[in-house]
Design a protein around this motif. Structure first.
Motif, mmCIF file in Angstrom:
data_model
loop_
_atom_site.group_PDB
_atom_site.id
_atom_site.type_symbol
_atom_site.label_atom_id
_atom_site.label_comp_id
_atom_site.label_asym_id
_atom_site.label_seq_id
_atom_site.Cartn_x
_atom_site.Cartn_y
_atom_site.Cartn_z
ATOM 1 N N PRO A 28 35.320 21.382 34.777
ATOM 2 C CA PRO A 28 35.224 22.561 33.902
ATOM 3 C C PRO A 28 34.436 23.670 34.597
ATOM 4 O O PRO A 28 33.503 23.402 35.366
ATOM 5 N N GLY A 29 34.823 24.884 34.334
ATOM 6 C CA GLY A 29 34.143 26.008 34.966
ATOM 7 C C GLY A 29 34.670 27.327 34.450
ATOM 8 O O GLY A 29 35.577 27.371 33.606
ATOM 9 N N PRO A 30 34.136 28.421 34.941
ATOM 10 C CA PRO A 30 34.556 29.745 34.475
ATOM 11 C C PRO A 30 35.966 30.086 34.933
ATOM 12 O O PRO A 30 36.470 29.531 35.916
ATOM 13 N N VAL A 31 36.606 30.996 34.222
ATOM 14 C CA VAL A 31 37.939 31.467 34.607
ATOM 15 C C VAL A 31 37.945 32.973 34.857
ATOM 16 O O VAL A 31 38.998 33.572 35.022
ATOM 17 N N ASN A 32 36.767 33.584 34.911
ATOM 18 C CA ASN A 32 36.703 35.009 35.212
ATOM 19 C C ASN A 32 35.312 35.361 35.744
ATOM 20 O O ASN A 32 34.383 34.541 35.711
ATOM 21 N N GLN A 33 35.204 36.590 36.238
ATOM 22 C CA GLN A 33 33.940 37.122 36.727
ATOM 23 C C GLN A 33 33.399 38.134 35.733
ATOM 24 O O GLN A 33 34.156 38.822 35.044
ATOM 25 N N ARG A 34 32.094 38.220 35.650
ATOM 26 C CA ARG A 34 31.488 39.246 34.806
ATOM 27 C C ARG A 34 31.659 40.606 35.470
ATOM 28 O O ARG A 34 31.410 40.769 36.666
ATOM 29 N N LEU A 35 32.105 41.577 34.698
ATOM 30 C CA LEU A 35 32.369 42.911 35.222
ATOM 31 C C LEU A 35 31.446 43.938 34.563
ATOM 32 O O LEU A 35 31.004 43.738 33.419
ATOM 33 N N PRO A 36 31.181 45.030 35.257
ATOM 34 C CA PRO A 36 30.400 46.097 34.611
ATOM 35 C C PRO A 36 31.193 46.752 33.488
ATOM 36 O O PRO A 36 32.417 46.645 33.422
ATOM 37 N N LYS A 37 30.465 47.424 32.601
ATOM 38 C CA LYS A 37 31.134 48.072 31.469
ATOM 39 C C LYS A 37 32.145 49.099 31.950
ATOM 40 O O LYS A 37 33.248 49.226 31.390
ATOM 41 N N VAL A 38 31.796 49.863 32.980
ATOM 42 C CA VAL A 38 32.722 50.824 33.590
ATOM 43 C C VAL A 38 33.069 50.302 34.983
ATOM 44 O O VAL A 38 32.200 50.228 35.855
ATOM 45 N N LEU A 39 34.324 49.933 35.173
ATOM 46 C CA LEU A 39 34.766 49.348 36.437
ATOM 47 C C LEU A 39 35.320 50.437 37.341
ATOM 48 O O LEU A 39 36.270 51.143 36.978
ATOM 49 N N LYS A 40 34.733 50.572 38.529
ATOM 50 C CA LYS A 40 35.194 51.554 39.496
ATOM 51 C C LYS A 40 35.513 50.838 40.812
ATOM 52 O O LYS A 40 34.708 50.045 41.304
ATOM 53 N N ALA A 41 36.689 51.104 41.362
ATOM 54 C CA ALA A 41 37.055 50.555 42.666
ATOM 55 C C ALA A 41 36.510 51.471 43.752
ATOM 56 O O ALA A 41 36.509 52.699 43.600
ATOM 57 N N PRO A 42 36.025 50.923 44.855
ATOM 58 C CA PRO A 42 35.509 51.773 45.939
ATOM 59 C C PRO A 42 36.609 52.617 46.564
ATOM 60 O O PRO A 42 37.799 52.316 46.431
ATOM 61 N N GLU A 43 36.211 53.673 47.233
ATOM 62 C CA GLU A 43 37.183 54.567 47.861
ATOM 63 C C GLU A 43 37.934 53.829 48.962
ATOM 64 O O GLU A 43 37.357 53.101 49.762
ATOM 65 N N GLY A 44 39.248 54.006 48.979
ATOM 66 C CA GLY A 44 40.078 53.346 49.981
ATOM 67 C C GLY A 44 41.477 53.110 49.454
ATOM 68 O O GLY A 44 41.883 53.699 48.443
ATOM 69 N N HIS A 45 42.235 52.272 50.128
ATOM 70 C CA HIS A 45 43.599 51.987 49.692
ATOM 71 C C HIS A 45 43.968 50.563 50.099
ATOM 72 O O HIS A 45 43.412 49.996 51.050
ATOM 73 N N THR A 46 44.903 49.975 49.390
ATOM 74 C CA THR A 46 45.380 48.631 49.692
ATOM 75 C C THR A 46 46.779 48.466 49.143
ATOM 76 O O THR A 46 47.224 49.256 48.297
ATOM 77 N N TYR A 47 47.462 47.444 49.641
ATOM 78 C CA TYR A 47 48.807 47.124 49.160
ATOM 79 C C TYR A 47 48.854 45.645 48.831
ATOM 80 O O TYR A 47 48.543 44.798 49.672
ATOM 81 N N ALA A 48 49.199 45.325 47.595
ATOM 82 C CA ALA A 48 49.316 43.933 47.163
ATOM 83 C C ALA A 48 50.741 43.684 46.715
ATOM 84 O O ALA A 48 51.249 44.388 45.837
ATOM 85 N N TRP A 49 51.373 42.687 47.331
ATOM 86 C CA TRP A 49 52.751 42.364 46.941
ATOM 87 C C TRP A 49 52.846 40.898 46.582
ATOM 88 O O TRP A 49 52.111 40.057 47.110
ATOM 89 N N THR A 50 53.739 40.604 45.671
ATOM 90 C CA THR A 50 53.924 39.242 45.181
ATOM 91 C C THR A 50 55.414 38.919 45.144
ATOM 92 O O THR A 50 56.255 39.814 45.104
ATOM 93 N N GLU A 51 55.708 37.613 45.163
ATOM 94 C CA GLU A 51 57.095 37.145 45.064
ATOM 95 C C GLU A 51 57.417 36.989 43.587
ATOM 96 O O GLU A 51 57.262 35.920 43.001
ATOM 97 N N ASN A 52 57.846 38.090 42.975
ATOM 98 C CA ASN A 52 58.208 38.058 41.559
ATOM 99 C C ASN A 52 59.527 37.301 41.366
ATOM 100 O O ASN A 52 60.260 37.072 42.333
ATOM 101 N N PRO A 53 59.859 36.924 40.149
ATOM 102 C CA PRO A 53 61.110 36.185 39.922
ATOM 103 C C PRO A 53 62.349 36.880 40.483
ATOM 104 O O PRO A 53 63.256 36.221 40.985
ATOM 105 N N LEU A 54 62.409 38.224 40.423
ATOM 106 C CA LEU A 54 63.597 38.940 40.882
ATOM 107 C C LEU A 54 63.472 39.450 42.313
ATOM 108 O O LEU A 54 64.415 40.040 42.836
ATOM 109 N N GLY A 55 62.323 39.249 42.952
ATOM 110 C CA GLY A 55 62.153 39.711 44.324
ATOM 111 C C GLY A 55 60.759 40.253 44.571
ATOM 112 O O GLY A 55 59.824 40.010 43.795
ATOM 113 N N LEU A 56 60.616 41.029 45.640
ATOM 114 C CA LEU A 56 59.309 41.536 46.030
ATOM 115 C C LEU A 56 58.841 42.621 45.077
ATOM 116 O O LEU A 56 59.564 43.576 44.794
ATOM 117 N N ASN A 57 57.603 42.471 44.601
ATOM 118 C CA ASN A 57 56.987 43.470 43.735
ATOM 119 C C ASN A 57 55.678 43.893 44.387
ATOM 120 O O ASN A 57 54.816 43.051 44.668
#
Length: 380
Positions: free
Chosen positions: A295-324
């Motif tokens: 047994p254990g946690p299933v999430n992380q504690r987040l700040p009330k206002v969530l801000k992503a740092p400056e930058g860029h990224t690309y995340a792709w997954t193998e969705n049921p119908l293809g690349l997303n």
């Protein structure tokens, strides 16, 4: 060559007929329009015209914070909602450099595979329906309901689950849920031979699909086609194996990438069916691993206002119908500066430009249905 557009009736023998299929034709999957130029009963050229369901999701992403965009993301492909929202949270977590608890990783993998089965069952039932076989759709919805019950129990939603969160999941699994999920998976697997026998064993179905709508590997690469459609043409690529994410790197023994070389409508259906069998096996493997985790946690504690740092990224997954894929650009604010969506169906449907010319009008629905697309995933 003189070109004449007609609504009803015919045209002169020396001219081609331009026929609009859609945007509200019963043969189409939603609000898609096909502009066909016909030479008698044979299609000379085809142009898919999209945008009738466009709702500006990418622009709306820029006005919503990182918690709110999950709701927008899981709606473009309403048959793959869990996988859609998963791609967004993976992109944000990568920007934050955040690690997700193991229990959340394995639960996400399990639910992604159950969502894959739900998606595929819809097409396994609806595709024979378009060719005149009404029985498979009833079986498909029976199996979907059994899996929908466990998905609804864990998330509260039937189509738009909203169960992913940045840093993990909304909450832990209900008591006894894994046992009920395992029973549902076993029940569906025990009855999957209906599609093998009833559909693949039907000579009419095979006659309407074998050798029809052949898509070459070169055209797959040219149009960026992915998923079951690409693998049916012999393109052996699956992100779950080739660039593992979530827990797929530890599921090598259970993960099978199904391919065919024929590239026709029948091969696409066979890949979809075999992939459904494998998704059920992957779900069982995830359930086995979850049973071993403490047994254990299933999430992380987040700040009330969530801000992503400056930058860029690309995340792709193998969705049921293809690349997303999601291309996320952040300026350090609580909302994305830009979130570009690369959906599977948008690229896949462009291949109709080369698939339909030279075929008969009678084969158009067989080819169109075998592309396994959702119009919301095209128009975004």
């Amino acid at each position: 060559m003189t070109e004449t557009t007609v609504g009803v009736g015919g045209a002169a023998e020396s001219t081609d007929m331009v026929l609009n299929i859609g945007p509200q034709h019963p043969s189409t999957h939603g609000v898609l329009r096909l502009r066909l130029v016909l030479d008698g009963e044979r299609i000379r050229s085809a142009e898919p015209i999209v945008g009738y369901m466009h709702r500006g999701a990418e622009k709306l992403f820029e006005a919503r914070d990182y918690r709110q965009i999950i709701m927008l993301a899981n709606r473009h492909d309403w048959l793959s909602a869990f996988s859609n929202e998963l791609g967004v949270v993976l992109a944000v977590e990568r920007m934050l450099g955040m690690d997700v608890p193991d229990r959340a990783v394995w639960t996400r993998t399990l639910l992604a595979e159950l969502n894959r089965v739900l998606n595929h069952l819809m097409f396994l039932g609806s595709y024979p329906l378009e060719l005149g076989g009404i029985t498979p759709i009833f079986y498909a919805f029976t199996e979907r309901e059994e899996l929908q019950h466990v998905m609804e129990e864990v998330s509260g939603g039937r189509m738009h689950y909203m169960f992913n969160r940045v840093g993990g999941l909304k909450e832990d699994l209900p008591n006894g849920w894994t046992g009920r999920a395992r029973a549902a998976v076993a029940g569906v697997r025990a009855r999957m031979d209906r599609f093998d026998d009833l559909v693949l064993g039907n000579e009419i179905f095979r006659g309407r699909t074998r050798g029809v709508g052949v898509l070459s590997p070169a055209d797959v690469h040219a149009y960026g086609v992915s998923g079951p459609i690409a693998r049916a043409s012999g393109v052996d690529f699956d992100l779950r194996r080739d660039e593992p994410y979530l827990a797929y790197g530890e599921l090598g023994g259970a993960l099978e990438v199904v391919t065919r070389t024929e590239g026709d409508c029948l091969a696409r259906f066979e890949v979809l069916l075999a992939q459904t069998h494998n998704a059920l096996a992957l779900a069982d493997a995830c359930l086995d691993r979850l049973a071993e985790l403490p047994p254990g946690p299933v999430n992380q504690r987040l700040p009330k206002v969530l801000k992503a740092p400056e930058g860029h990224t690309y995340a792709w997954t193998e969705n049921p119908l293809g690349l997303n894929g999601y291309y996320l650009v952040s300026k350090g604010e609580k909302t994305p500066y830009r979130l570009k969506l690369r959906s599977a169906s948008f690229n896949n449907i462009q291949a109709l430009n080369v698939l339909l010319p030279g075929t008969l009008v009678a084969d158009m629905v067989a080819i169109l249905g075998s592309m396994f697309f959702v119009v919301g995933d095209i128009d975004k």
